[in-house]
Design an enzyme around this catalytic site. Sequence first.
Site, PDB file in Angstrom:
ATOM      1  N   LYS A   1     -12.177   0.482  -1.159  1.00 19.58           N
ATOM      2  CA  LYS A   1     -11.240   1.155  -2.070  1.00 19.58           C
ATOM      3  C   LYS A   1     -11.797   1.146  -3.494  1.00 19.58           C
ATOM      4  O   LYS A   1     -12.604   1.994  -3.828  1.00 19.58           O
ATOM      5  CB  LYS A   1      -9.864   0.533  -1.922  1.00 19.58           C
ATOM      6  CG  LYS A   1      -9.274   1.019  -0.603  1.00 19.58           C
ATOM      7  CD  LYS A   1      -8.060   0.339  -0.103  1.00 19.58           C
ATOM      8  CE  LYS A   1      -7.665   0.972   1.224  1.00 19.58           C
ATOM      9  NZ  LYS A   1      -6.957   0.074   2.099  1.00 19.58           N
TER      10      LYS A   1
ATOM     11  N   HIS B   1      -5.508  -3.566  -2.569  1.00 19.76           N
ATOM     12  CA  HIS B   1      -5.121  -2.733  -3.713  1.00 19.76           C
ATOM     13  C   HIS B   1      -5.002  -3.513  -5.012  1.00 19.76           C
ATOM     14  O   HIS B   1      -4.399  -3.028  -5.970  1.00 19.76           O
ATOM     15  CB  HIS B   1      -3.800  -2.021  -3.408  1.00 19.76           C
ATOM     16  CG  HIS B   1      -3.869  -1.162  -2.181  1.00 19.76           C
ATOM     17  ND1 HIS B   1      -4.433   0.096  -2.195  1.00 19.76           N
ATOM     18  CD2 HIS B   1      -3.503  -1.410  -0.901  1.00 19.76           C
ATOM     19  CE1 HIS B   1      -4.379   0.603  -0.968  1.00 19.76           C
ATOM     20  NE2 HIS B   1      -3.835  -0.293  -0.161  1.00 19.76           N
TER      21      HIS B   1
ATOM     22  N   SER C   1       0.797  -1.225   0.000  1.00 20.78           N
ATOM     23  CA  SER C   1       0.000   0.000   0.000  1.00 20.78           C
ATOM     24  C   SER C   1       0.829   1.275   0.000  1.00 20.78           C
ATOM     25  O   SER C   1       0.326   2.331  -0.356  1.00 20.78           O
ATOM     26  CB  SER C   1      -0.958  -0.001   1.191  1.00 20.78           C
ATOM     27  OG  SER C   1      -0.246  -0.138   2.400  1.00 20.78           O
TER      28      SER C   1
HETATM   29  C1  LIG Z   1      -6.893  -0.116   3.508  1.00 24.58           C
HETATM   30  C2  LIG Z   1      -6.304  -1.403   3.832  1.00 24.58           C
HETATM   31  C3  LIG Z   1      -6.879  -2.248   4.771  1.00 24.58           C
HETATM   32  C4  LIG Z   1      -8.030  -1.824   5.645  1.00 24.58           C
HETATM   33  O1  LIG Z   1      -9.188  -1.684   4.935  1.00 24.58           O
HETATM   34  P1  LIG Z   1     -10.366  -0.734   5.429  1.00 24.58           P
HETATM   35  O2  LIG Z   1     -11.496  -1.192   4.606  1.00 24.58           O
HETATM   36  O3  LIG Z   1      -9.950   0.675   5.121  1.00 24.58           O
HETATM   37  O4  LIG Z   1     -10.558  -0.943   6.880  1.00 24.58           O
HETATM   38  C5  LIG Z   1      -6.332  -3.505   4.936  1.00 24.58           C
HETATM   39  N1  LIG Z   1      -5.260  -3.891   4.235  1.00 24.58           N
HETATM   40  C6  LIG Z   1      -4.647  -3.085   3.336  1.00 24.58           C
HETATM   41  C7  LIG Z   1      -3.460  -3.580   2.587  1.00 24.58           C
HETATM   42  C8  LIG Z   1      -5.142  -1.813   3.110  1.00 24.58           C
HETATM   43  O5  LIG Z   1      -4.530  -1.005   2.248  1.00 24.58           O
END
Ligand SMILES: *Cc1c(COP(=O)(O)O)cnc(C)c1O
Length: 403
Positions: free
Chosen positions: A250, A219, A191
């Site tokens: 996301k 991602h 990320s």
């Molecule tokens: C954003 C993210 C999460 C957490 O997800 P949310 O839905 O924002 O709680 C978990 N793992 C990774 C790699 C992320 O980038």
Amino acid sequence: MDIQNTDNAATRRIAALKDRVTLMKEHDYYFYNQPIEEILEGAKVRVKGRVMGMYGSYSYLGLVNHPRINEAAKKAVDKWGTGTNGVRTLAGTLTLHTELEETISNFKHTEAAITYTSGYVTNLTVISTLMGRGDYVFSDKINHASIVDGCMMSGAEFRRFRHNDMEHLEGLLKAAPTDIAKLVIADSVFSMDGDIIDLPTTIQLCKKYNAWLMIDEAHSVGVLGKTGRGIEEYFGIYEGIDIKMGTLSKTIPSVGGYVAGQKGLIEYLRHGSRAYIFSAALPPAQAAAANESFKVILDEPWRIEKLNQNTKQFIGGLKGRGFDTLLTETAIVPVLCGTDERAFELTKQCQENDVFVLPVVSPAVQEGLSRLRATVTAAHETSEIERAMDVIYEAGKKMGMVK
Ligand SMILES: *Cc1c(COP(=O)(O)O)cnc(C)c1O
């Protein structure tokens, strides 16, 4: 009692933070939680009354405000209202939830899936339900915080391997006892750096050392693979990931997290994971929005093509202008600055020129590797990306980062 005026270690930490924030505000370097006043068409936002190009979004396919998805959410509110009577096990499971879980398991080609109300919580609860004292978890050094927290919460022996370093992972696996439960965990796309886990080797090692494999696709869903199905489609490898985790916050413009996998595993999580048993279900609007989003991804493959095209342009353009973008191959593009101060200054100059980007500094990344963490989406136009890169370049030149 006045907490602020008591002197102990905790109140000193609060005071130290307050001082740091004040200092950053004095320098116009405070970018924490910047309020966005409006989300506009085509990856633009209004901030402080000005329209800016959005280069910090995780909405990789530009699905926020998609008419079909908004409509699905509105219909769900009309039919079900806004809440779910509480936890799934008592009165909170709706046909909407089972439908969403079916959609996810079809999308990920697994037997079953389970959803939770946040991605963060999904990692906490799933890792700590599956692993416990005496077991071993192996986690990439730059895995997401929710994975790290899940590993620590599990109480298992916690081993971290150097980022994407398969030799190091093998060494750690080899050193662990043979007759215990082992779990290897990694982000599919990292990320902060945007690079991709070496899935083929990771799978080989898991087979060789009899470890489960869990991959976090926050991602990569909607980003990797021709139809956006994620990391397996990208590598053309469809066997080997035991626990397929992802978020609904996301690319999928909702909120929540999921795990897809074999029936037995999902059933076990449904009966054993505390965030499922003791926390309320996803609200109807969010469940319906997520459900519709997976369908939109499959119905509109042009979005993935556009994202790939924009990603190439953005990485190539920034590299060509002399910036260090580490090993990214995806829509997450770090622009390395070095010190925190340089990252703040570059951010400030970009925003003054209507390019909305944000800095990531230590301890979120290693000291000395502070950066702009820019993203590009399918909603950007070629000419806008070009302009944004020019803005970053002009600022970088002024600061002596590039020639
Ligand atoms: C954003 C993210 C999460 C957490 O997800 P949310 O839905 O924002 O709680 C978990 N793992 C990774 C790699 C992320 O980038």
